[in-house]
Enzyme design. Structure first.
Site, PDB file in Angstrom:
ATOM      1  N   ARG A  30     -64.946 -52.425  30.603  1.00 57.53           N
ATOM      2  CA  ARG A  30     -65.775 -52.516  29.464  1.00 57.53           C
ATOM      3  C   ARG A  30     -66.790 -53.596  29.856  1.00 57.53           C
ATOM      4  O   ARG A  30     -66.655 -54.585  30.395  1.00 57.53           O
ATOM      5  CB  ARG A  30     -65.352 -52.693  28.289  1.00 57.53           C
ATOM      6  CG  ARG A  30     -64.589 -51.276  27.608  1.00 57.53           C
ATOM      7  CD  ARG A  30     -63.845 -51.483  26.272  1.00 57.53           C
ATOM      8  NE  ARG A  30     -62.567 -51.696  26.453  1.00 57.53           N
ATOM      9  CZ  ARG A  30     -61.599 -51.930  25.621  1.00 57.53           C
ATOM     10  NH1 ARG A  30     -61.953 -52.340  24.561  1.00 57.53           N
ATOM     11  NH2 ARG A  30     -60.179 -51.857  25.708  1.00 57.53           N
ATOM     12  N   ASN A  72     -46.442 -47.228  16.806  1.00 59.48           N
ATOM     13  CA  ASN A  72     -48.052 -47.252  17.245  1.00 59.48           C
ATOM     14  C   ASN A  72     -48.254 -46.136  17.980  1.00 59.48           C
ATOM     15  O   ASN A  72     -48.021 -45.792  19.354  1.00 59.48           O
ATOM     16  CB  ASN A  72     -48.085 -48.474  18.285  1.00 59.48           C
ATOM     17  CG  ASN A  72     -49.353 -48.495  18.845  1.00 59.48           C
ATOM     18  OD1 ASN A  72     -50.373 -47.907  18.643  1.00 59.48           O
ATOM     19  ND2 ASN A  72     -49.738 -49.585  19.688  1.00 59.48           N
ATOM     20  N   GLU A  79     -51.606 -64.845  29.414  1.00 64.00           N
ATOM     21  CA  GLU A  79     -50.222 -65.246  29.704  1.00 64.00           C
ATOM     22  C   GLU A  79     -49.872 -65.267  31.126  1.00 64.00           C
ATOM     23  O   GLU A  79     -48.990 -65.871  31.392  1.00 64.00           O
ATOM     24  CB  GLU A  79     -49.284 -64.182  28.868  1.00 64.00           C
ATOM     25  CG  GLU A  79     -49.171 -64.103  27.227  1.00 64.00           C
ATOM     26  CD  GLU A  79     -48.742 -63.010  26.958  1.00 64.00           C
ATOM     27  OE1 GLU A  79     -47.698 -62.642  27.457  1.00 64.00           O
ATOM     28  OE2 GLU A  79     -49.129 -62.533  25.798  1.00 64.00           O
ATOM     29  N   GLU A 111     -47.387 -58.440  18.816  1.00 61.85           N
ATOM     30  CA  GLU A 111     -47.927 -57.596  17.671  1.00 61.85           C
ATOM     31  C   GLU A 111     -47.053 -56.605  17.027  1.00 61.85           C
ATOM     32  O   GLU A 111     -46.959 -56.614  15.733  1.00 61.85           O
ATOM     33  CB  GLU A 111     -49.239 -56.477  18.475  1.00 61.85           C
ATOM     34  CG  GLU A 111     -50.336 -57.386  18.779  1.00 61.85           C
ATOM     35  CD  GLU A 111     -51.124 -56.568  19.742  1.00 61.85           C
ATOM     36  OE1 GLU A 111     -52.253 -56.016  19.438  1.00 61.85           O
ATOM     37  OE2 GLU A 111     -50.875 -56.563  20.971  1.00 61.85           O
ATOM     38  N   HIS A 137     -57.402 -63.495  23.270  1.00 61.39           N
ATOM     39  CA  HIS A 137     -56.581 -62.590  23.745  1.00 61.39           C
ATOM     40  C   HIS A 137     -57.168 -62.170  25.250  1.00 61.39           C
ATOM     41  O   HIS A 137     -58.209 -61.448  24.936  1.00 61.39           O
ATOM     42  CB  HIS A 137     -56.490 -61.590  22.733  1.00 61.39           C
ATOM     43  CG  HIS A 137     -55.493 -60.287  23.122  1.00 61.39           C
ATOM     44  ND1 HIS A 137     -54.765 -59.786  22.467  1.00 61.39           N
ATOM     45  CD2 HIS A 137     -55.797 -59.219  23.917  1.00 61.39           C
ATOM     46  CE1 HIS A 137     -54.148 -58.974  22.980  1.00 61.39           C
ATOM     47  NE2 HIS A 137     -54.830 -58.363  23.729  1.00 61.39           N
ATOM     48  N   LEU A 138     -56.706 -62.065  26.371  1.00 58.67           N
ATOM     49  CA  LEU A 138     -57.239 -61.780  27.339  1.00 58.67           C
ATOM     50  C   LEU A 138     -56.194 -60.480  28.171  1.00 58.67           C
ATOM     51  O   LEU A 138     -55.314 -60.971  28.667  1.00 58.67           O
ATOM     52  CB  LEU A 138     -57.604 -62.695  28.360  1.00 58.67           C
ATOM     53  CG  LEU A 138     -58.145 -63.965  27.850  1.00 58.67           C
ATOM     54  CD1 LEU A 138     -58.415 -65.177  28.725  1.00 58.67           C
ATOM     55  CD2 LEU A 138     -59.729 -63.815  27.300  1.00 58.67           C
ATOM     56  N   ILE A 197     -53.528 -61.212  31.029  1.00 60.99           N
ATOM     57  CA  ILE A 197     -54.389 -62.287  31.540  1.00 60.99           C
ATOM     58  C   ILE A 197     -54.130 -63.540  31.083  1.00 60.99           C
ATOM     59  O   ILE A 197     -53.598 -64.687  32.075  1.00 60.99           O
ATOM     60  CB  ILE A 197     -55.852 -62.098  31.932  1.00 60.99           C
ATOM     61  CG1 ILE A 197     -56.042 -60.532  32.440  1.00 60.99           C
ATOM     62  CG2 ILE A 197     -56.570 -63.252  32.474  1.00 60.99           C
ATOM     63  CD1 ILE A 197     -57.508 -60.335  32.568  1.00 60.99           C
ATOM     64  N   ARG A 202     -55.070 -58.907  38.741  1.00 60.20           N
ATOM     65  CA  ARG A 202     -54.297 -59.356  40.127  1.00 60.20           C
ATOM     66  C   ARG A 202     -55.117 -58.673  41.423  1.00 60.20           C
ATOM     67  O   ARG A 202     -54.998 -59.412  42.259  1.00 60.20           O
ATOM     68  CB  ARG A 202     -52.840 -58.521  39.908  1.00 60.20           C
ATOM     69  CG  ARG A 202     -52.076 -59.241  38.976  1.00 60.20           C
ATOM     70  CD  ARG A 202     -50.739 -58.426  38.570  1.00 60.20           C
ATOM     71  NE  ARG A 202     -51.322 -57.185  37.679  1.00 60.20           N
ATOM     72  CZ  ARG A 202     -50.251 -56.637  37.013  1.00 60.20           C
ATOM     73  NH1 ARG A 202     -49.204 -56.872  36.917  1.00 60.20           N
ATOM     74  NH2 ARG A 202     -50.930 -55.512  36.237  1.00 60.20           N
ATOM     75  N   ARG A 232     -49.234 -49.371  13.446  1.00 55.86           N
ATOM     76  CA  ARG A 232     -50.474 -49.884  13.595  1.00 55.86           C
ATOM     77  C   ARG A 232     -51.456 -48.965  13.356  1.00 55.86           C
ATOM     78  O   ARG A 232     -51.329 -47.702  13.782  1.00 55.86           O
ATOM     79  CB  ARG A 232     -50.150 -50.247  14.906  1.00 55.86           C
ATOM     80  CG  ARG A 232     -51.587 -50.610  15.437  1.00 55.86           C
ATOM     81  CD  ARG A 232     -51.705 -50.823  17.162  1.00 55.86           C
ATOM     82  NE  ARG A 232     -53.001 -51.486  17.420  1.00 55.86           N
ATOM     83  CZ  ARG A 232     -53.577 -51.149  18.625  1.00 55.86           C
ATOM     84  NH1 ARG A 232     -53.038 -50.225  19.388  1.00 55.86           N
ATOM     85  NH2 ARG A 232     -54.668 -51.548  18.935  1.00 55.86           N
TER      86      ARG A 232
HETATM   87  P1  ADP Z   1     -53.822 -54.388  27.596  1.00 63.57           P
HETATM   88  O1  ADP Z   1     -55.252 -54.846  26.963  1.00 63.57           O
HETATM   89  O2  ADP Z   1     -53.826 -52.955  28.101  1.00 63.57           O
HETATM   90  O3  ADP Z   1     -52.653 -54.583  26.586  1.00 63.57           O
HETATM   91  P2  ADP Z   1     -52.682 -56.279  29.015  1.00 63.57           P
HETATM   92  O4  ADP Z   1     -52.620 -57.386  27.953  1.00 63.57           O
HETATM   93  O5  ADP Z   1     -51.214 -55.882  29.394  1.00 63.57           O
HETATM   94  O6  ADP Z   1     -53.663 -55.107  28.779  1.00 63.57           O
HETATM   95  O7  ADP Z   1     -53.286 -57.079  30.128  1.00 63.57           O
HETATM   96  C1  ADP Z   1     -53.433 -56.160  31.351  1.00 63.57           C
HETATM   97  C2  ADP Z   1     -54.176 -57.497  32.356  1.00 63.57           C
HETATM   98  O8  ADP Z   1     -53.396 -58.495  32.616  1.00 63.57           O
HETATM   99  C3  ADP Z   1     -54.339 -56.912  33.566  1.00 63.57           C
HETATM  100  O9  ADP Z   1     -55.707 -57.298  34.360  1.00 63.57           O
HETATM  101  C4  ADP Z   1     -53.730 -57.443  34.660  1.00 63.57           C
HETATM  102  O10 ADP Z   1     -54.250 -57.786  36.123  1.00 63.57           O
HETATM  103  C5  ADP Z   1     -53.471 -58.761  33.745  1.00 63.57           C
HETATM  104  N1  ADP Z   1     -52.079 -59.313  34.360  1.00 63.57           N
HETATM  105  C6  ADP Z   1     -50.721 -59.159  34.219  1.00 63.57           C
HETATM  106  N2  ADP Z   1     -50.206 -59.854  35.065  1.00 63.57           N
HETATM  107  C7  ADP Z   1     -50.984 -60.620  35.816  1.00 63.57           C
HETATM  108  C8  ADP Z   1     -50.442 -61.915  36.573  1.00 63.57           C
HETATM  109  N3  ADP Z   1     -49.543 -62.034  37.120  1.00 63.57           N
HETATM  110  N4  ADP Z   1     -51.645 -62.624  37.346  1.00 63.57           N
HETATM  111  C9  ADP Z   1     -52.963 -61.973  36.838  1.00 63.57           C
HETATM  112  N5  ADP Z   1     -53.325 -61.122  35.916  1.00 63.57           N
HETATM  113  C10 ADP Z   1     -52.242 -60.394  35.429  1.00 63.57           C
END
Ligand code: ADP
Length: 409
Positions: free
Chosen positions: A255, A21, A347, A397, A222-223, A345, A298, A105
């Site tokens: 965003r 990637n 997961e 992915e 997908h959050l 978020i 977080r 990717r």
């Molecule tokens: P990207 O889109 O850059 O791949 P990720 O999928 O890694 O991002 O997600 C990052 C988001 O996940 C951040 O907002 C982070 O705060 C949130 N996140 C990660 N662990 C936790 C947690 N334990 N509780 C709440 N939010 C979390």
């Protein structure tokens, strides 16, 4: 077909697949042993071409190592990766020729690429042409491909596009209500992103929940820092929340998501330059912009628990926006059977899932508070008997890219 599957099984035993990637200043890689889909090693070269590029490497079961190297471009990054892969102490290969396929990717495949493809000159030209739609992403993706061609001569490369899964959308979902010549001449339409994640989570979610992927009606959320929701029916995308660019849709880390296009005109008429508006919408909005606290969920959660009302409003806006999409997509699907949460978020954020799933009672989905405490594992978080089943399905992915590469070689 059966013979092919048996052959495929035996072939898999020997197949090592590298997934690459390549971003604008980084190059991530994962080496899979496809006999059991295990990760042999993975790593990241970051700050390519900048001050103090770092190479982080981790062999399966060992602690990550970190080095500062002088790496000026993707070719240099790939060279460092290759040395590491065959390093007698830390490597996982005796020889680079052990790699059977490389999955890349690629962010944008436009309308041209509706599925993963084996890379040849025509495909590379196509990726180059699609760069007009993803100027920050497709060029480095291509640099990663060309670097691999140099270091792995004769090893088939496969391009897996973020947009491909969404190409199953119909015109009523992907057209904007703009003059048609803008679509015809400038390819202005919805493409959608995170497609590889949505596809992986859809099929993995169907497998986990015992749904038939040929007919299932599923909402995939997908959050993460970037967020999107997709309505998938029988493996086809009915709609997705990102648009021509990944700026559209849900409230994200920085965003803004959905926005009245009039706001852009208003800002420009009030003296903001196009570049300034770009920075505001892409880098200073979303959770960061509304809370003034952070783009990281977080931090938002921590601040709102301490009574910060701006953080509370940012969180509420994030949930509200998602619920509006869920409502519309539920209708498009003729009633979803499952809602799947993935991404950082999706997961991990117990509080976000709690707020979202608690609002879905009208659709026959009741939150199981205890199950919702789980993180990063496949897990049903709705109570037994829920008509709409809610579940966590961690995305993968890289594995999806490796599987698509395998299927093509
Ligand atoms: P990207 O889109 O850059 O791949 P990720 O999928 O890694 O991002 O997600 C990052 C988001 O996940 C951040 O907002 C982070 O705060 C949130 N996140 C990660 N662990 C936790 C947690 N334990 N509780 C709440 N939010 C979390």
């Amino acid at each position: 077909m059966k013979i092919r599957r048996v052959l495929y099984f035996f072939l898999e035993v020997f197949v090592k697949v590298l997934v690459v990637n390549a971003g604008s200043s980084s190059l991530k890689f994962t080496m899979f042993n496809m006999s059991d889909q295990s990760v042999l090693c993975k790593g990241l070269v970051e700050r390519i071409g900048l001050k103090s590029p770092r190479f982080i490497y981790q062999r399966c079961g060992e602690a990550p190592t970190e080095e500062v190297l002088s790496i000026v471009n993707h070719n240099g990054a790939m060279q460092a990766v290759c040395y590491k892969l065959i390093d007698p102490e830390q490597g996982v290969l005796k020889n680079l020729t052990e790699v059977e396929a490389i999955g890349h990717r690629v962010v944008h495949g436009g309308e041209r690429f509706t599925k993963a493809v084996k890379i040849d000159k025509t495909v590379k030209d196509g990726i180059r042409q699609c760069a007009a739609l993803a100027p920050l992403h497709n060029p480095p993706n291509l640099e990663g491909i060309e670097a691999c061609e140099g270091f792995f001569p004769g090893v088939p490369g496969v391009a897996v596009f973020d947009t491909a899964f969404h190409q199953s959308m119909q015109p009523e979902a992907y057209l904007y209500a703009l003059p048609r010549n803008l679509y015809n001449k400038l390819s202005i339409r919805k493409y959608g992103f995170h497609g590889t994640s949505h596809k992986y989570v859809y099929y993995e979610g169907c497998r986990f929940l015992g749904l038939d992927p040929e007919t299932a009606r599923v909402l995939v959320c997908h959050l993460g820092n970037g967020s999107s929701i997709t309505a998938v029916k029988g493996g086809k995308v009915l709609d997705t929340s990102m648009g021509m660019t990944p700026l559209m849709g849900l409230v994200m880390g920085t965003r803004c998501g959905v926005l009245d296009a009039g706001v852009v005109l208003h800002l420009i008429k009030n003296g903001y330059t196009v570049d300034e508006v770009d920075v505001i919408l892409n880098k200073k909005s979303g959770l960061q912009g509304v809370s003034g606290v952070s783009s990281d969920m977080r931090d938002i959660e921590a601040a709102r628990l301490k009574g910060n009302t701006d953080a509370q409003e940012a969180f509420d806006l994030f949930v509200h926006r998602l619920l509006v999409y869920i409502g519309g997509y539920h209708l498009l699907l003729g009633g979803a059977e499952a809602i799947l949460f993935t991404g950082g978020i999706g997961e991990n954020s117990v509080l976000s899932r709690q707020a979202i799933v608690s609002a879905l009672e009208a659709y026959g989905c009741e939150l199981d508070e205890e199950a919702n405490q789980k993180r990063q594992i496949n897990c049903v978080i709705s109570k037994p008997g829920s008509k709409l089943v809610a579940a966590i399905i961690p995305t993968n992915e890289e594995l999806m890219i490796a599987q698509e590469a395998m299927e093509l070689i």
